[in-house]
Motif scaffolding. Structure first.
Motif, PDB file in Angstrom:
ATOM      1  N   ALA A   1       0.849  -1.198   0.000  1.00 53.20           N
ATOM      2  CA  ALA A   1       0.000   0.000   0.000  1.00 53.20           C
ATOM      3  C   ALA A   1       0.880   1.242   0.000  1.00 53.20           C
ATOM      4  O   ALA A   1       1.963   1.260   0.584  1.00 53.20           O
ATOM      5  CB  ALA A   1      -0.926   0.003   1.210  1.00 53.20           C
ATOM      6  N   ASN A   2       0.399   2.295  -0.651  1.00 58.26           N
ATOM      7  CA  ASN A   2       1.192   3.512  -0.778  1.00 58.26           C
ATOM      8  C   ASN A   2       0.303   4.726  -0.592  1.00 58.26           C
ATOM      9  O   ASN A   2      -0.750   4.840  -1.232  1.00 58.26           O
ATOM     10  CB  ASN A   2       1.870   3.585  -2.141  1.00 58.26           C
ATOM     11  N   LEU A   3       0.735   5.653   0.283  1.00 60.06           N
ATOM     12  CA  LEU A   3      -0.024   6.864   0.545  1.00 60.06           C
ATOM     13  C   LEU A   3       0.627   8.040  -0.181  1.00 60.06           C
ATOM     14  O   LEU A   3       1.836   8.280  -0.019  1.00 60.06           O
ATOM     15  CB  LEU A   3      -0.075   7.166   2.041  1.00 60.06           C
ATOM     16  N   GLY A   4      -0.181   8.782  -0.940  1.00 61.34           N
ATOM     17  CA  GLY A   4       0.306  10.005  -1.541  1.00 61.34           C
ATOM     18  C   GLY A   4       0.559  11.059  -0.481  1.00 61.34           C
ATOM     19  O   GLY A   4       0.030  11.004   0.635  1.00 61.34           O
ATOM     20  N   ALA A   5       1.368  12.053  -0.828  1.00 59.68           N
ATOM     21  CA  ALA A   5       1.731  13.098   0.129  1.00 59.68           C
ATOM     22  C   ALA A   5       0.484  13.796   0.654  1.00 59.68           C
ATOM     23  O   ALA A   5      -0.428  14.134  -0.086  1.00 59.68           O
ATOM     24  CB  ALA A   5       2.651  14.116  -0.544  1.00 59.68           C
ATOM     25  N   GLY A   6       0.450  13.986   1.984  1.00 61.66           N
ATOM     26  CA  GLY A   6      -0.650  14.711   2.593  1.00 61.66           C
ATOM     27  C   GLY A   6      -1.878  13.882   2.883  1.00 61.66           C
ATOM     28  O   GLY A   6      -2.915  14.437   3.264  1.00 61.66           O
ATOM     29  N   THR A   7      -1.802  12.569   2.744  1.00 66.26           N
ATOM     30  CA  THR A   7      -2.957  11.714   3.058  1.00 66.26           C
ATOM     31  C   THR A   7      -3.219  11.736   4.562  1.00 66.26           C
ATOM     32  O   THR A   7      -2.303  11.611   5.366  1.00 66.26           O
ATOM     33  CB  THR A   7      -2.698  10.271   2.608  1.00 66.26           C
ATOM     34  N   LYS A   8      -4.487  11.875   4.931  1.00 65.98           N
ATOM     35  CA  LYS A   8      -4.869  11.916   6.340  1.00 65.98           C
ATOM     36  C   LYS A   8      -5.967  10.889   6.599  1.00 65.98           C
ATOM     37  O   LYS A   8      -6.969  10.847   5.887  1.00 65.98           O
ATOM     38  CB  LYS A   8      -5.393  13.310   6.733  1.00 65.98           C
ATOM     39  N   PHE A   9      -5.770  10.062   7.630  1.00 62.62           N
ATOM     40  CA  PHE A   9      -6.765   9.084   8.045  1.00 62.62           C
ATOM     41  C   PHE A   9      -7.447   9.598   9.323  1.00 62.62           C
ATOM     42  O   PHE A   9      -6.885   9.504  10.419  1.00 62.62           O
ATOM     43  CB  PHE A   9      -6.110   7.733   8.362  1.00 62.62           C
ATOM     44  N   ALA A  10      -8.635  10.135   9.204  1.00 59.38           N
ATOM     45  CA  ALA A  10      -9.377  10.541  10.399  1.00 59.38           C
ATOM     46  C   ALA A  10      -9.787   9.289  11.167  1.00 59.38           C
ATOM     47  O   ALA A  10     -10.215   8.299  10.574  1.00 59.38           O
ATOM     48  CB  ALA A  10     -10.605  11.358  10.008  1.00 59.38           C
ATOM     49  N   ASN A  11      -9.673   9.325  12.494  1.00 62.92           N
ATOM     50  CA  ASN A  11      -9.934   8.124  13.277  1.00 62.92           C
ATOM     51  C   ASN A  11     -10.950   8.327  14.397  1.00 62.92           C
ATOM     52  O   ASN A  11     -11.205   7.399  15.163  1.00 62.92           O
ATOM     53  CB  ASN A  11      -8.628   7.592  13.874  1.00 62.92           C
ATOM     54  N   LEU A  12     -11.541   9.521  14.513  1.00 61.20           N
ATOM     55  CA  LEU A  12     -12.465   9.791  15.608  1.00 61.20           C
ATOM     56  C   LEU A  12     -13.649  10.596  15.089  1.00 61.20           C
ATOM     57  O   LEU A  12     -13.480  11.666  14.506  1.00 61.20           O
ATOM     58  CB  LEU A  12     -11.756  10.566  16.730  1.00 61.20           C
ATOM     59  N   ARG A  13     -14.855  10.068  15.307  1.00 64.33           N
ATOM     60  CA  ARG A  13     -16.061  10.774  14.878  1.00 64.33           C
ATOM     61  C   ARG A  13     -16.322  12.000  15.758  1.00 64.33           C
ATOM     62  O   ARG A  13     -15.933  12.040  16.914  1.00 64.33           O
ATOM     63  CB  ARG A  13     -17.278   9.850  14.980  1.00 64.33           C
TER      64      ARG A  13
END
Length: 274
Positions: free
Chosen positions: A186-198
């Protein structure tokens, strides 16, 4: 469906016991703390590895020893391809790991595989496990309970907490991963953000085939199957589950829920690629 086998090939991963047969894939995060708390760490105690302050000089880990880099010859080639080579009087120190001056280690429960490079300015909080030939780049912030397999990249200005990288997973630039799993390749492009809290209280839930599934987790970021990619400045909502070989296009926010293998998520719509 939605078990680890749906998303990952674990045959060469060094920590397959994190994933329980038949259980939902995100339950691996439930057992991550226990697994890492019980791990037999081997980082030596040594004056060359002070705690909580930037290293004054570059050090090399080899054969259970901590060596000053002065007098050694270090070739900084492509780490993930075995290009990090350390020589002592011309003799190669096979599997040597290099921690550069200016890196900060906080805690002894940190495990480095062979051939790892930790660049200046990286901060690693225990516990952490970094697999062989992986690279922790300048400015990376590992906040604890970070487990990376072989040939991974934890990149410049990337923040990671309570997450799993399978072999060859890469988050190279300006990313945030919390309570997340990256599949092999898996590869993330620059600036990828994974939100983890509703914003709302309660556990993260997923709607799949008209059924709402309670993950049992207050915090859940994203899970990416093997060889899935994200574009630059993309965002995932809490509880975004992407199958193998998916693509999240640049400047796109992925909806929560399960997106099956081969899905392409674009700014206007998402569809299964043909």
């Amino acid at each position: 469906m939605l078990t680890a086998a749906t998303f990952f090939d674990l045959s060469s991963f060094g920590h397959p016991q994190l994933f329980v047969d038949g259980a939902y894939v995100w339950t691996a995060l439930n057992g991550l703390k226990r697994y890492m708390n019980d791990f037999p760490y081997t980082l030596p105690e040594d004056p060359l590895l002070p705690q909580g302050v930037p290293l004054a000089a570059t050090v090399v880990l080899h054969g259970g020893r901590v060596l000053a880099a002065d007098g050694l010859q270090i070739h900084y080639g492509d780490t993930t391809k075995g290009g990090l080579i350390v020589r002592d009087s011309g003799e190669i120190l096979a599997g040597a790991t290099v921690i550069m001056a200016g890196a900060v280690l906080l805690g002894r429960e940190i495990e480095f595989g062979g051939g790892v490079l930790v660049e200046s300015g990286a901060m690693i909080k225990a516990p952490a496990i970094i697999g062989e030939m992986s690279e922790v780049r300048q400015g990376a912030y590992l906040r604890g309970y970070c487990l990376a397999g072989r040939r991974c990249i934890l990149g410049h200005a990337t923040e990671v907490k309570h997450s799993i990288f399978l072999d060859d997973a890469k988050a190279g630039h300006f990313a945030y991963l919390g309570d997340s799993i990256l599949g092999a390749g898996a590869n993330l492009g620059a600036g990828t953000k994974f939100a983890n809290l509703r914003f709302l209280t309660g556990n993260v839930t997923l709607r799949i085939n008209g059924e709402r599934i309670d993950t049992g987790r207050r915090k859940l970021g994203a899970i990416l199957g093997d060889n899935t990619q994200t574009g630059c400045n993309s965002v995932t909502n809490p509880g975004t589950i992407l199958g193998r070989n998916c693509v999240l296009m640049p400047n796109t926010t992925a909806p929560s829920g399960y997106h099956s293998e081969g899905t392409l998520i674009s700014p206007k719509s998402y569809r299964r690629s043909g």
